[in-house]
Scaffold this active site. Structure first.
Site, PDB file in Angstrom:
ATOM      1  N   GLU A 167       3.344   6.031  -0.035  1.00 28.85           N
ATOM      2  CA  GLU A 167       2.189   5.264   0.418  1.00 28.85           C
ATOM      3  C   GLU A 167       2.337   3.821  -0.070  1.00 28.85           C
ATOM      4  OE1 GLU A 167      -1.406   8.080   1.277  1.00 28.85           O
ATOM      5  OE2 GLU A 167      -1.535   7.285  -0.741  1.00 28.85           O
ATOM      6  N   GLY A 173      -5.526   1.330   3.846  1.00 24.53           N
ATOM      7  CA  GLY A 173      -6.862   0.832   4.184  1.00 24.53           C
ATOM      8  C   GLY A 173      -6.870  -0.590   4.718  1.00 24.53           C
TER       9      GLY A 173
END
Ligand code: 13P
Length: 249
Positions: A167, A173
């Protein structure tokens, strides 16, 4: 290898909203061939357990666990508690916990150990931040995260039970996804690290991608040789999007 799509709900939703999202996912995920893992906040684990019970391809995960076994650790949740509540997976080493709760490589290694002792499957997260990416040090960052939390602590047998998730922090986000090529080169690097440490079994370990993964980009990402699924944040809060991602293999 089984394709996996895990939803990390993070600190979102009321109890009612969680229940209705779960019902929607359960209805829509039937017949989709990938393994879904749903990781709601702790208070909703038992609601989730009841709603997904017996579903052939939805399993339950937690977002965190304690590095301690039991005792006077107010506010902590042990792996034994999770296991005895029907949880099968646990996210460990998420960048938000590293950044906001100062989780160190060593602490993450301890959590991995507690999870494995309790027969929970860890979803171990790693990935570089934006300045590390700009400096071109992403391979080194990921290497040291896996070395210091995993290869220095765990046996081959234990390592072979872990699910890995790459990630990149700059893609979480933000709406900015790593391109399939950018993601694949890190996944390939991780695969190489695994093979160097545990031999051919490293080829059987799932490596998920996480960071603004959504229905529009999942297919291109999942087509890459070493991307075995996704760890989904924002898009896991919408049943249609989450299940659509599961149809993208
Ligand atoms: P987003 O999908 O919202 O970028 O979050 C990814 C993530 O952090 C999953 O653990």
């Amino acid at each position: 290898m089984q394709n996996i799509v895990a939803g990390n709900w993070k600190m979102n939703l009321t109890s009612d909203a969680a229940e209705s999202l779960l019902k929607d996912i359960v209805a829509k995920a039937t017949g989709v061939s990938c393994q879904f893992i749903i990781c709601p906040p702790f208070p909703y684990l038992s609601i989730a357990k009841d709603l997904i019970d017996g579903h052939p391809n939805i399993a339950l995960g937690a977002q965190n666990c304690s590095n301690k076994t039991s005792g006077a650790f107010t506010g902590e949740v042990s792996c034994e508690m999770l296991k005895s509540s029907g949880v099968e997976y646990v996210i460990i080493g998420h960048s938000e916990r590293r950044a906001y709760y100062n989780e160190t490589h060593e602490l993450i290694g301890e959590k991995l150990m507690r999870a494995l002792e309790n027969e929970l499957i860890p979803i171990f997260c790693c990935g570089e931040n934006l300045s590390e990416r700009k400096a071109g040090s992403h391979f080194d960052v990921v290497s040291s995260q896996v070395k210091e939390s995993i290869f220095d602590f765990l046996s081959k047998d234990q390592i072979s039970k872990i699910i890995f998730a790459y990630e990149p922090v700059w893609a979480i986000g933000t709406g900015e996804t790593a391109s399939p090529d950018q993601a694949e080169e890190v996944h390939q690097h991780l695969r190489q690290c695994l093979i160097e440490n545990i031999g051919d079994d490293g080829n059987q370990i799932p490596i998920l991608y996480g960071g603004s993964c959504k229905p529009g980009n999942a297919k291109d990402l999942f087509q890459q040789k070493n991307i075995d699924g996704g760890l989904i944040g924002g898009a896991s809060l919408k049943a249609d999007d989450f299940v659509q991602i599961g149809r993208s293999f």
